[in-house]
Every structure is written in structure tokens, then in C-alpha cells.
Design a protein around this motif. Sequence first.
Motif, PDB file in Angstrom:
ATOM      1  N   LYS A 232       0.827  -1.201   0.000  1.00 49.74           N
ATOM      2  CA  LYS A 232       0.000   0.000   0.000  1.00 49.74           C
ATOM      3  C   LYS A 232       0.867   1.259   0.000  1.00 49.74           C
ATOM      4  O   LYS A 232       0.594   2.224  -0.721  1.00 49.74           O
ATOM      5  CB  LYS A 232      -0.927   0.008   1.221  1.00 49.74           C
ATOM      6  N   PHE A 233       1.931   1.257   0.780  1.00 45.99           N
ATOM      7  CA  PHE A 233       2.830   2.402   0.824  1.00 45.99           C
ATOM      8  C   PHE A 233       3.401   2.698  -0.564  1.00 45.99           C
ATOM      9  O   PHE A 233       3.375   3.847  -1.032  1.00 45.99           O
ATOM     10  CB  PHE A 233       3.962   2.120   1.818  1.00 45.99           C
ATOM     11  N   LEU A 234       3.895   1.684  -1.243  1.00 45.17           N
ATOM     12  CA  LEU A 234       4.472   1.888  -2.564  1.00 45.17           C
ATOM     13  C   LEU A 234       3.397   2.270  -3.585  1.00 45.17           C
ATOM     14  O   LEU A 234       3.650   3.068  -4.496  1.00 45.17           O
ATOM     15  CB  LEU A 234       5.208   0.627  -3.004  1.00 45.17           C
ATOM     16  N   SER A 235       2.195   1.736  -3.418  1.00 41.05           N
ATOM     17  CA  SER A 235       1.098   2.093  -4.325  1.00 41.05           C
ATOM     18  C   SER A 235       0.706   3.552  -4.175  1.00 41.05           C
ATOM     19  O   SER A 235       0.383   4.227  -5.162  1.00 41.05           O
ATOM     20  CB  SER A 235      -0.116   1.199  -4.065  1.00 41.05           C
ATOM     21  N   VAL A 236       0.735   4.055  -2.951  1.00 41.12           N
ATOM     22  CA  VAL A 236       0.445   5.477  -2.739  1.00 41.12           C
ATOM     23  C   VAL A 236       1.482   6.335  -3.453  1.00 41.12           C
ATOM     24  O   VAL A 236       1.144   7.343  -4.087  1.00 41.12           O
ATOM     25  CB  VAL A 236       0.396   5.809  -1.233  1.00 41.12           C
ATOM     26  N   LEU A 237       2.754   5.945  -3.384  1.00 37.09           N
ATOM     27  CA  LEU A 237       3.790   6.691  -4.102  1.00 37.09           C
ATOM     28  C   LEU A 237       3.567   6.617  -5.607  1.00 37.09           C
ATOM     29  O   LEU A 237       3.811   7.593  -6.328  1.00 37.09           O
ATOM     30  CB  LEU A 237       5.176   6.161  -3.741  1.00 37.09           C
TER      31      LEU A 237
END
Length: 267
Positions: A232-237
Amino acid sequence: MTRWIELDGAVNVRDLGGLATAGGDTIRTGLLLRSDNLQGLTAADVDLLVSEIGVRHVIDLRSDTEVELEGPGPLTREPEVTVHRLSLFAEGGGLTDVDADTSVEGNGIDTDKILPWQDRPEEGGHESERSVGHYLGYLADRPDSVVSALRVMSQGTSIVHCAAGKDRTGVVIALALHVVGVPRERIVADYAATGERIEAILARLRSSPTYAQDLDSRPADTHLPHPYTMEKFLSVLDERDGGPLGWLRRHGWTDDDTTALRTALLA
């Protein structure tokens, strides 16, 4: 591939060597390590890291208060090693060290305000969503530290650590792995690998007054590094910045930096 390094004074230490990139290259062994707190290293541990593996740079992501309470660690006494203090907390202003230092009697430190697991205001109560909020907060508070940490990795064998070697270390390592071309599923798997050592990590942190009270305020399973959190963190980026490299470029990272990191780490 998980390359654990067994030490007496740290329990979550591993070598990122062996991770393959999408282009067929491989991170070379003995160049990039990640760890939990290095404060308790024994003389034998130091000899293994410095003399045998060749660690020359320590990237310490702990806050100023953590270092003050826990100490700088034995690697600071090694002349071959450079310690880079790169806190991922703002270290100034409301709810950080400057405010805490001026508002508490006694030792002048309000640990409730600056230790790594304290909640930030955030919508939603799911622990993974909460962790994503923390991770984005690191980038918002200290982009300078994040970029500097990745640049240090280009200078020689480095070990990156925070307290547990899970959250702050996980974010910085994930960005570095993305830059050199490691596929996302392998980045997520490396992040989740800390879960194999979570009981030992928590036991070690509970032995320190700096972390014990905060850790005991939450159930143990909430500290597990879930793959969803990093995904999720990388998807937000991806959605917000065009990916980790897009975020890095917005904060001063250059194509030369990318080349230097890939040249330093890849075989």
C-alpha cells in the motif's frame, strides 16, 4: 533470498546481497545490510561487521531522543566506520524533540512524543493503514534524511538500522531496492521477512526502558510487518508521485545518484 547474520547483540540483521533485479543483475553480498538497534553489539559482533564483512557506514535512522536515551552504539568507536545520524522524525516543532525537551521536567524528555510507534493523527483504525500513514509521515518530515541515506549507500558497505529494523529501516531499504531495480514482490518479501524474528525483536526492545512501555501498550501481533503495508505504501507513491523514483526526484535525487547506487550495489 534471506541472508540472516547471526549476532549476539542484534536479532534482525540481514544482508540484502543475492536479491535479483528485474534486469537480471544481483545485489552483491556484503554491501548493504539492514538491522535492528546496534546498541548492544558485542566485541565479537563488531569484529564480524567491521573486520570480516567490511562495514564502513552506519545509517542510524533513530531520533535524537532515542540516541540520547540508548546511546550512540559501539560502532561509533571504530575509526574505520562513519556513523550518519539521519533521523526520520522532524526533530523540531510540535510533538517532536524540541517541543518535548522544553515541556517536561526531570530529564527533559517526553518519550511519548518521539518514539517510533506513537500514533499520528490519521483516519481509520486498521494497523496496516496506520503504518502506511507513519511511513508517508517519514517522507513528509525528513525527505532530506531519506535522500541522504540512499546516497551514503553508494559510498561503501553500509548497515541501515532504527530500533526494530522494521518500519523506518523498511521504508529506506524499500526505496533503495526500487532504485536499483528489484521487483516489487521481492521488496515486499524482504520487508515481511522481519516477521520471522519479531518475537526476538520485541523481547529485546522490552528489555530497554526506552521502548518497553510503548510496546506493551499494543498487542504483539500489531507489530508484525504485513506485506499489505509495504504494498500500500508503494502504491500510494505510484499514485501520488509517479512511483518511488518520482518522489526521490522531487527531493533532489538525480540520474547520477541512480547510476552511482546501481554501480555500487549491483553485480
